[in-house]
Design an enzyme around this catalytic site. Structure first.
Site, short mmCIF file in Angstrom:
data_model
loop_
_atom_site.label_atom_id
_atom_site.label_comp_id
_atom_site.label_asym_id
_atom_site.label_seq_id
_atom_site.Cartn_x
_atom_site.Cartn_y
_atom_site.Cartn_z
N ASP A 32 5.90 55.57 11.43
CA ASP A 32 5.80 54.52 10.43
C ASP A 32 5.99 53.21 11.17
OD1 ASP A 32 5.20 54.23 7.67
OD2 ASP A 32 7.18 53.39 7.37
N THR A 82 -0.37 61.07 10.85
CA THR A 82 -1.33 60.01 10.53
C THR A 82 -2.76 60.52 10.33
OG1 THR A 82 -2.06 57.82 11.20
CG2 THR A 82 -1.84 59.43 12.95
N ARG A 84 3.40 51.44 19.30
CA ARG A 84 3.20 52.87 19.03
C ARG A 84 3.29 53.68 20.32
NH1 ARG A 84 -0.65 51.81 16.41
NH2 ARG A 84 0.42 51.62 14.43
N ASN A 117 -5.14 57.78 10.08
CA ASN A 117 -5.87 56.58 10.50
C ASN A 117 -6.49 56.81 11.88
OD1 ASN A 117 -6.01 54.09 12.14
ND2 ASN A 117 -5.30 53.07 10.29
P1 IMP Z 1 1.70 52.50 9.38
O1 IMP Z 1 3.05 52.78 8.87
O2 IMP Z 1 1.55 52.87 10.82
O3 IMP Z 1 0.62 53.03 8.50
O4 IMP Z 1 1.51 50.93 9.40
C1 IMP Z 1 1.64 50.14 8.24
C2 IMP Z 1 0.82 48.90 8.35
O5 IMP Z 1 1.31 48.10 9.44
C3 IMP Z 1 -0.66 49.13 8.66
O6 IMP Z 1 -1.40 49.31 7.51
C4 IMP Z 1 -1.03 47.83 9.34
O7 IMP Z 1 -1.28 46.85 8.39
C5 IMP Z 1 0.24 47.47 10.09
N1 IMP Z 1 0.18 47.98 11.48
C6 IMP Z 1 0.84 49.04 12.01
N2 IMP Z 1 0.54 49.20 13.30
C7 IMP Z 1 -0.36 48.24 13.58
C8 IMP Z 1 -1.07 47.90 14.78
O8 IMP Z 1 -0.96 48.53 15.84
N3 IMP Z 1 -1.88 46.85 14.69
C9 IMP Z 1 -2.05 46.11 13.55
N4 IMP Z 1 -1.43 46.40 12.42
C10 IMP Z 1 -0.58 47.45 12.43
#
Ligand code: IMP
Length: 190
Positions: free
Chosen positions: A69, A8, A179, A10
């Site tokens: 993810d 990641t 997470r 982010n």
């Molecule tokens: P990623 O796969 O972790 O990038 O998550 C994909 C999308 O899910 C992110 O862009 C958020 O919109 C949403 N998301 C994932 N985890 C969270 C969280 O802990 N809080 C809020 N939104 C989340």
């Protein structure tokens, strides 16, 4: 020191992941490891995407790699936005537009049950292992709170006191987040 690469970039997610890593583990990002641009993420499930990213990192660096993810799965929407959570309202990946669309799609809905799910893929010389973390909750009627990112302002965890994730201090959210639950499952499996 055990060195690993995290998929990641982010900042919020990195902070959440780093805050639950065990003593003696040092996490670098894919960027720190010299990778520029987006990691491959073309799967149709969280499992496929996490595996794809972790395998890419392992093949590139040959250092044990952890890729996550995550997605928000809403019951009455048959699990949407799910794997498409980041771009629910379009390719701009706007958190605000995603939240607004989800609230609009749930106008009048009495069943607002949802869950956040994280899949972690752990790539090592032995191959890939998957771990999961889930937090169950409800989609709020309106946005509330300032902390966090993504759908935090409209997700109320069932294990909490009625506040959205965005109304909780970061450490309160981490204590129950999908997470960190996935990370704990990974740590248990080490
Ligand atoms: P990623 O796969 O972790 O990038 O998550 C994909 C999308 O899910 C992110 O862009 C958020 O919109 C949403 N998301 C994932 N985890 C969270 C969280 O802990 N809080 C809020 N939104 C989340």
């Amino acid at each position: 020191m055990n060195k690993i690469i995290l998929a990641t970039q982010n900042a919020h997610k990195l902070e959440e992941l780093r805050s639950v890593l065990p003593e003696g583990w040092e996490a670098q990002t894919a960027f720190d490891a010299g990778i520029r641009g987006e990691l491959p993420e073309t799967g149709s499930t969280l499992e496929e995407n996490a595996t794809q990213k972790a395998k890419f990192l392992w093949d590139y660096c040959e250092i044990s790699s952890l890729a996550d993810d995550s997605g928000l799965e809403v019951s009455v929407l048959d699990g949407a936005p799910g794997v498409y959570s980041a771009m629910y309202a379009g390719p701009e990946r706007s958190d605000q537009a995603n939240r607004s669309l989800l609230l609009a799609n749930l106008v009048g809905a009495t069943d607002r049950a949802a869950r956040f799910r994280t899949v972690l893929a752990w790539a090592t010389a032995e191959g890939i292992q998957l771990y999961e973390g889930v937090v169950y909750g409800q989609i709020a009627l309106d946005e509330r709170g300032e902390y966090g990112f993504g759908y935090d302002r409209i997700f109320i965890p069932n294990d909490g006191d009625g506040r959205t994730f965005a109304e909780m201090l970061p450490e309160e959210k981490v204590a129950m987040s999908h997470r960190s639950r996935a990370v704990r499952a990974w740590i248990t499996g080490l």
